[in-house]
Scaffold this active site. Sequence first.
Site, short mmCIF file in Angstrom:
data_model
loop_
_atom_site.label_atom_id
_atom_site.label_comp_id
_atom_site.label_asym_id
_atom_site.label_seq_id
_atom_site.Cartn_x
_atom_site.Cartn_y
_atom_site.Cartn_z
N LYS A 68 0.84 -1.20 0.00
CA LYS A 68 0.00 0.00 0.00
C LYS A 68 0.88 1.26 0.00
O LYS A 68 0.69 2.17 -0.81
CB LYS A 68 -0.95 -0.01 1.23
N THR A 69 1.84 1.30 0.92
CA THR A 69 2.73 2.46 0.99
C THR A 69 3.59 2.54 -0.28
O THR A 69 3.87 3.63 -0.77
CB THR A 69 3.65 2.36 2.24
N ASP A 113 -1.63 6.69 6.42
CA ASP A 113 -1.62 5.25 6.68
C ASP A 113 -2.65 4.97 7.78
O ASP A 113 -2.95 5.85 8.59
CB ASP A 113 -0.20 4.85 7.14
N THR A 162 -5.88 -1.48 6.54
CA THR A 162 -5.93 -2.93 6.60
C THR A 162 -7.38 -3.36 6.86
O THR A 162 -7.69 -4.54 6.85
CB THR A 162 -5.07 -3.45 7.77
N ARG A 221 6.73 -7.78 2.40
CA ARG A 221 7.47 -7.32 3.58
C ARG A 221 8.09 -8.51 4.33
O ARG A 221 9.21 -8.43 4.81
CB ARG A 221 6.58 -6.51 4.52
P1 ADP Z 1 2.03 -1.85 3.29
O1 ADP Z 1 2.04 -0.36 3.17
O2 ADP Z 1 0.91 -2.51 2.53
O3 ADP Z 1 2.10 -2.33 4.71
P2 ADP Z 1 4.63 -1.64 2.02
O4 ADP Z 1 4.30 -0.88 0.79
O5 ADP Z 1 5.29 -0.90 3.14
O6 ADP Z 1 3.35 -2.42 2.57
O7 ADP Z 1 5.54 -2.89 1.56
C1 ADP Z 1 6.57 -3.41 2.37
C2 ADP Z 1 7.80 -3.67 1.55
O8 ADP Z 1 7.54 -4.75 0.66
C3 ADP Z 1 8.25 -2.50 0.64
O9 ADP Z 1 9.21 -1.71 1.26
C4 ADP Z 1 8.84 -3.18 -0.55
O10 ADP Z 1 10.22 -3.43 -0.36
C5 ADP Z 1 8.12 -4.50 -0.62
N1 ADP Z 1 7.05 -4.48 -1.62
C6 ADP Z 1 5.72 -4.35 -1.38
N2 ADP Z 1 5.01 -4.48 -2.52
C7 ADP Z 1 5.92 -4.68 -3.49
C8 ADP Z 1 5.80 -4.91 -4.90
N3 ADP Z 1 4.59 -4.96 -5.50
N4 ADP Z 1 6.93 -5.07 -5.61
C9 ADP Z 1 8.14 -5.04 -5.00
N5 ADP Z 1 8.31 -4.87 -3.69
C10 ADP Z 1 7.21 -4.69 -2.93
#
Ligand code: ADP
Length: 346
Positions: A68-69, A113, A162, A221
């Site tokens: 998401k981030t 977030d 989430t 992650r």
């Molecule tokens: P969320 O915000 O959903 O909790 P993040 O965007 O922080 O998840 O993702 C965590 C880590 O996973 C990122 O820093 C990145 O390294 C990796 N990641 C997430 N999605 C991808 C993707 N589609 N392709 C490559 N790496 C990804």
Amino acid sequence: MARQAIVQGDAAGDDEKRRDAALRPRLLREVIGQASVKQRLEILLKAAKKLREPLSHMIFDGPPGLGKTTFATVLPNELGTTIQMTSGPALTNPKDLLPFLTNAAEGSILFIDEIHRMPRVVEEFIYPAMEDFRIDIVLGEGINARTLSMPLKRFTLIGATTRSGMLSGPMRDRFKIHEHLDYYTVEELAQIVTINAAKLKTPIAADAAQEIAQRSRGTPRIANSRLWWTRSYSASEHDGTIDLTTARAALTMAEVDLQGLDKQDRRYLDTLISVFEGGPTGVEALAATMNLASDTLSDEIEPYLLREQMIVRTPRGRMATQKAYLHLGKPYQPKDGESGQGSLFE
Ligand code: ADP
């Protein structure tokens, strides 16, 4: 491409957050998987550039660690604009939001977030900002109170959650774009592990990347943190490179089993089966027994177990399925003597 200015609105900063930031893709084409989400975002980006308009407000939902981030931070890079980042729990009062709104440049992104945890008063304050790009500030008190309407630059709000079900109806309706992120395939995760090992200058064999991917609960992650651990393990116990034997040894030592479940996942299943006789039981009771917050259970542990059909949600609570019993090597029906024995690790 303009450099991305990131303003952290809350106290980010543990190791995991730093690691996420270091390994996060910077452009949409570097983002692996989520093909249909990427396609739609490409269209929106192209349109925003051609029409010279800000992107529509959008929301990304899905379990933690699915990107998401990442999507939110890639978009300003593609547009050559800036992003400000904060989170729902950090915004306790409308005045906490004020600097973000007044600093937002034309076409820039404001990322919130855990937006479902934003208090109602802050939510109500943000509505006119989202709809009409203005905020109403009340000056003075009682009969002398007057409302000052202040114009804002046209910005884009990106929310991540989430728990999309916990968003209020009015909040949800103000987002024109809703994107749901789903778990990744093993092949996609293996690609992410390979790319990130290269970023970390760690040679990795294809079958080792596949092994880490297989044991990462469909979540980038988690793949990153398992790669990180395996890299440390290899630096300490091997030659700094990652082959299949090293990956297996590292993951076994971390108590990550062949399906990628960790100690906490297994403790959840074990509590459900041993203490609550397989359920049904409520999440609060499970959380109290495990001495964890119920949010940790419903946000972090349960979504993957549900997807893997090791548990089911019923109107009366969570229940363990036969698959969960087999996974833990426990007899499914006490009388039939089934044992399902077998090592979880190798
Ligand atoms: P969320 O915000 O959903 O909790 P993040 O965007 O922080 O998840 O993702 C965590 C880590 O996973 C990122 O820093 C990145 O390294 C990796 N990641 C997430 N999605 C991808 C993707 N589609 N392709 C490559 N790496 C990804």
